[in-house]
Scaffold this motif. Structure first.
Motif, mmCIF file in Angstrom:
data_model
loop_
_atom_site.group_PDB
_atom_site.id
_atom_site.type_symbol
_atom_site.label_atom_id
_atom_site.label_comp_id
_atom_site.label_asym_id
_atom_site.label_seq_id
_atom_site.Cartn_x
_atom_site.Cartn_y
_atom_site.Cartn_z
ATOM 1 N N LEU A 165 0.912 -1.167 -0.013
ATOM 2 C CA LEU A 165 0.040 0.030 0.210
ATOM 3 C C LEU A 165 0.875 1.344 -0.026
ATOM 4 C CD1 LEU A 165 -2.629 1.564 0.417
ATOM 5 C CD2 LEU A 165 -2.470 1.174 2.777
ATOM 6 N N ASP A 166 0.890 2.010 -0.915
ATOM 7 C CA ASP A 166 1.652 3.319 -1.149
ATOM 8 C C ASP A 166 0.481 4.388 -0.668
ATOM 9 O OD1 ASP A 166 2.740 5.518 -2.209
ATOM 10 O OD2 ASP A 166 3.986 4.145 -3.493
ATOM 11 N N LEU A 218 -2.541 8.920 1.749
ATOM 12 C CA LEU A 218 -2.763 9.037 3.450
ATOM 13 C C LEU A 218 -4.067 9.553 3.912
ATOM 14 C CD1 LEU A 218 -1.680 7.904 6.034
ATOM 15 C CD2 LEU A 218 -0.291 9.917 6.135
ATOM 16 N N ASP A 219 -4.191 10.754 3.517
ATOM 17 C CA ASP A 219 -5.189 11.691 3.929
ATOM 18 C C ASP A 219 -6.715 10.980 3.628
ATOM 19 O OD1 ASP A 219 -3.612 13.498 4.821
ATOM 20 O OD2 ASP A 219 -3.653 14.840 3.336
ATOM 21 N N ARG A 250 5.067 8.818 6.393
ATOM 22 C CA ARG A 250 3.590 8.562 6.280
ATOM 23 C C ARG A 250 3.392 7.121 6.514
ATOM 24 N NH1 ARG A 250 3.498 11.958 0.686
ATOM 25 N NH2 ARG A 250 5.578 11.438 0.885
ATOM 26 N N SER A 251 4.091 6.260 6.133
ATOM 27 C CA SER A 251 3.740 4.898 6.105
ATOM 28 C C SER A 251 3.625 4.336 7.208
ATOM 29 C CB SER A 251 4.792 4.097 5.231
ATOM 30 O OG SER A 251 6.126 4.181 5.687
ATOM 31 N N GLY A 291 8.593 1.407 4.770
ATOM 32 C CA GLY A 291 9.431 2.471 4.744
ATOM 33 C C GLY A 291 9.231 2.995 3.277
ATOM 34 N N PRO A 292 10.563 3.550 2.697
ATOM 35 C CA PRO A 292 10.578 4.161 1.370
ATOM 36 C C PRO A 292 10.062 2.945 0.322
ATOM 37 C CG PRO A 292 12.385 4.777 2.601
ATOM 38 C CD PRO A 292 11.640 3.521 3.359
ATOM 39 N N TRP A 293 9.446 3.482 -0.672
ATOM 40 C CA TRP A 293 8.536 2.403 -1.770
ATOM 41 C C TRP A 293 10.091 1.742 -2.226
ATOM 42 C CZ3 TRP A 293 9.413 2.663 -6.928
ATOM 43 C CH2 TRP A 293 10.167 3.808 -7.441
ATOM 44 N N GLN A 294 11.182 2.405 -2.613
ATOM 45 C CA GLN A 294 12.273 1.722 -3.133
ATOM 46 C C GLN A 294 12.841 0.704 -2.412
ATOM 47 O OE1 GLN A 294 11.919 5.069 -2.500
ATOM 48 N NE2 GLN A 294 12.718 6.119 -4.346
ATOM 49 N N ASN A 295 12.528 0.608 -0.900
ATOM 50 C CA ASN A 295 13.068 -0.111 -0.206
ATOM 51 C C ASN A 295 12.221 -1.447 -0.320
ATOM 52 O OD1 ASN A 295 14.441 -1.224 2.276
ATOM 53 N ND2 ASN A 295 12.387 -1.145 3.186
#
Length: 98
Positions: A21-22, A42-43, A68-69, A87-91
């Motif tokens: 989930l991004d 997120l909002d 935010r995640s 964490g970061p999406w690239q992670n």
């Protein structure tokens, strides 16, 4: 951010069929994201809880930096959803390339 103990669970969650989930903005998501990730800003997440529960899958949240995640993970957990902060999406994406 890589010292986050939850990161070690990403592969375990992927193996359980977790949904990524991004929670970044539309613009950030369009600039790049994990393939097949579910995108909910997120909002808007609190309004999508029932939709996420209906998936009946664990969730790995991701964003740009992990802040935010983390908030998204907390909201999901507060609503009884099994979630971790990727964490970061690239992670998160790096686990899919193994």
């Amino acid at each position: 951010m890589s010292s986050n103990p939850e990161f070690k669970h990403i592969q375990e969650y992927l193996d359980k069929g977790a949904i990524i989930l991004d929670v970044r903005t539309d613009t950030e998501f369009e600039e790049g994201h994990v393939k097949d990730a579910l995108h909910i800003v997120l909002d808007d997440l609190e309004y999508e809880i029932d939709r996420i529960k209906a998936l009946k899958k664990p969730i790995i949240t991701c964003c740009r930096s992990g802040a935010r995640s983390e908030r998204a993970k907390d909201l999901l957990e507060d609503n009884g959803i099994d979630a971790i902060n990727g964490g970061p999406w690239q992670n998160v994406e790096s686990y899919l390339q193994k």
